[in-house]
Design an enzyme around this catalytic site. Sequence first.
Site: not given
Ligand SMILES: Cc1cc2nc3c(=O)[nH]c(=O)nc-3n(C[C@H](O)[C@H](O)[C@H](O)COP(=O)(O)OP(=O)(O)OC[C@H]3O[C@@H](n4cnc5c(N)ncnc54)[C@H](O)[C@@H]3O)c2cc1C
Lengths: 380, 399
Positions: B119, B122, B154, B237, B369
């Site tokens: 996928q 992100s 992933s 999903e 969150e």
């Molecule tokens: C093991 C793993 C596998 C993954 N696999 C995939 C994949 O296959 N494909 C893919 O596309 N993505 C994948 N991801 C990405 C995942 O979807 C994102 O990490 C996730 O959506 C969070 O985005 P970010 O890491 O940018 O964190 P951020 O969005 O920067 O968040 C940082 C913190 O801020 C909080 N936050 C952000 N916005 C708000 C809000 N509006 N209100 C309150 N709190 C908020 C979040 O909850 C978090 O605690 C994977 C992530 C992990 C850890």
Amino acid sequence: MTQEFEFTEEMKELREMVREFCAEFSDEQTVRQTMETEAGYDAALWQRFGSELGVFGLAVAEELGGAGLGLVHHAIVVEELGAALVCGPVLGTLCLAIPALSALPEETIRAEYLPGLVSGETTATVAIPQRAGEYSPDDLSVDAVSDGEAFALSGRLDYVADGSTADVLFIAARTPTGVALFAVDSESTGVERTRLFTLDQTRRQATIVLQNAAARLICAETETPDVLVQTLATATALLAASQVGGGQRMLDATIAHVSSRIQFGQAIGAFQAIKHRCANMLIAEEQARSAAYHAAWAIQDGTDEPLIAASLAKAVASESFLWISRSAIQLHGGMGFTWEGAPQLYLKRATADSLTLGTAAEHTERLARVAIDEWEPALV
Amino acid sequence: MTTAEVGVVPDAATIEQIARDVLAEHPPASTPITHLMGAWYDAGLTWVYFPRGFGGLDAPRSLQPLANRLMREAGGPEPRTVNTIGYGIVAGTIRRYATPELASRLLRPLATGEEKWCQLFSEPGAGSDLAGLTTRAVRDGDGWRITGQKVWNSLAHQSRWAILLARTDPDVPKHKGLTYFILDMQTPGVTVRPLRQLTGRAQFNEVFLDEVYLPDTQRFGDVGAGWIVANSTLGDERTSLGDRVSARGSGAIGDALALWAEKPENHSPILREQLTRLWIRAEAHRLTSDRARVAATMGVQGPESAITKLVGSELTQQIYEYCIELLGPEGTLIDTYSPEAPDDESGPTAIQRKYLRSRATTIEGGTSEILRNVIGERVLKLPQELRADKGIPWRDVPR
Ligand SMILES: Cc1cc2nc3c(=O)[nH]c(=O)nc-3n(C[C@H](O)[C@H](O)[C@H](O)COP(=O)(O)OP(=O)(O)OC[C@H]3O[C@@H](n4cnc5c(N)ncnc54)[C@H](O)[C@@H]3O)c2cc1C
């Protein structure tokens, strides 16, 4: 037969019907008035629930005036009565007496008492010694003596649900050969009932002192323990359903409030601290709903160990309802602390429910015994 | 060999018979997984509710758990483990949006695991705020040119195909300018770089896309409708998770119970109480998942499905936190942090590895969150937060 969690259209209609009836005839205003009366409930309204609406006998066999639909239907009714805080012997009659009588081996006895309870004409309660919602013969406080023909009971019973208004008291008492279940007419001589002032004014209790009160044997020593165990499991599961009803009502009220209350130029529900607490309230409510209805289905269909299912339901539903009602007060602000506001009624109900038929801690301890101490990997 | 009569909706008995025939002819113990899953697909058992010829039998969705159970009982794999993203998110999207030709090209190798899927959603600047993503898709003749950077993807290093969200119109508000594509990862211009996770393994990646060409037939849904398509897959999903049925005491809580039984010397009243409380929560969660599954097969999407991911992920974390505590000093050890070691969470320090891995559960697939926001706004219908980017063309949003 439905599979577990298959809530049918007909169940939904039942729920709606009871909810509408409660909204019309037992709204908050009515509840507040009724809870201040001496009896604590409106006998005429109770009878309308039983006869006009006909929802007290859904788990009772048809030949005994019921509908023979099963415990899940009964739980839905109890949930809705709990949601509306309907005053009346929900605990004594619906949760305890009807299940106890339904479990009696003797058909003629069932036929004698059940139709009146189902129609709402009579009310009853059951006094079973219990700890953690579990039958506890060591705590028996009533003795039965027989002169060869009739029985007489003596002893003291505390915290008897609906004890001061029930027409019939079903009492477990010690006999020379064991424990048996007796019926006592609450008006007969030798029965002294003292109304207690309860934290939850919508759920009445009494202390009952028996001095040679005339009693009728309704279940012999050989069968009584099984009947009591089953009754307590069923009553516990039903009380959990009632807690689910109360929790849902407080969740709904809170959502309505935080969606309309404006501070800092916007509805307070837009703030994450509020929104996330509401999300957690929903989660708590849904966990309780799953556990409570699992218990109802499990007892109805024999698909899980009744004691495990009932304890799980009560442990989860007690914590959920308490936490939801306390959160409701917090999120209503000053309004939440007033006598006029609805949350106080539910906090008191949640508190009383959580201490009735076993506290959350007691049920948790019981689950520790059966699920952790006695857990065997090979059996999973 | 039993086959389902065309034009007749197969019932449970028919599905069971077909499944037993396939399993008898291809005993899971001695059949290579791709052959087994291929036979399963050809018999229409992979997604019984899909059309015939596409891995299905036009049967009711409620019969899928039955097929999965028969496979499991015969010692076969849990289908999702064969191609996690393929089964979890992609298959339903292909069925809904691909042309029949494309669907029949893609579905069988997806089902057998011969072609894995990943996928590409992100980005470094777009995680929780996925709709704010920057990767551009620009028209080029019969197709599109994609340029941008994706991250946390992933299994991208093992995948033949990807689902991809890209921006086709920067001049409209962020949700409206996205389009959904599928991408052959072997196309020139795709660079995959593994990223090491805190577990030591490298299961996710960053993916660079440099003027990557893809034909317009690989666009799913309308131009500008990418957000809607992506959300429909999220729904898939959740329901596909519902096809799994779990037993009391299985999964993470089963690990905790087993560990408790193994370590009587570490028992204490506090740990016993904590374990009981976790057990109770695990049961309530298991029952809520069951309820969501039954509701989904009855065609009702209740609040249960929105809740199960959030509760399950937080619970899993807390169970492994508990396990580490129960392990005591032994919990300070790890077998290896080698990136090459298999990522199967087994071995002598399996609990420690699961503990580390569980930190991801509340981030991946939507953070806790964000899920609480979703439950608050979509399930409870609470008023939305003020959003600085609302209604503004994506181009003008500060980033
Ligand atoms: C093991 C793993 C596998 C993954 N696999 C995939 C994949 O296959 N494909 C893919 O596309 N993505 C994948 N991801 C990405 C995942 O979807 C994102 O990490 C996730 O959506 C969070 O985005 P970010 O890491 O940018 O964190 P951020 O969005 O920067 O968040 C940082 C913190 O801020 C909080 N936050 C952000 N916005 C708000 C809000 N509006 N209100 C309150 N709190 C908020 C979040 O909850 C978090 O605690 C994977 C992530 C992990 C850890």
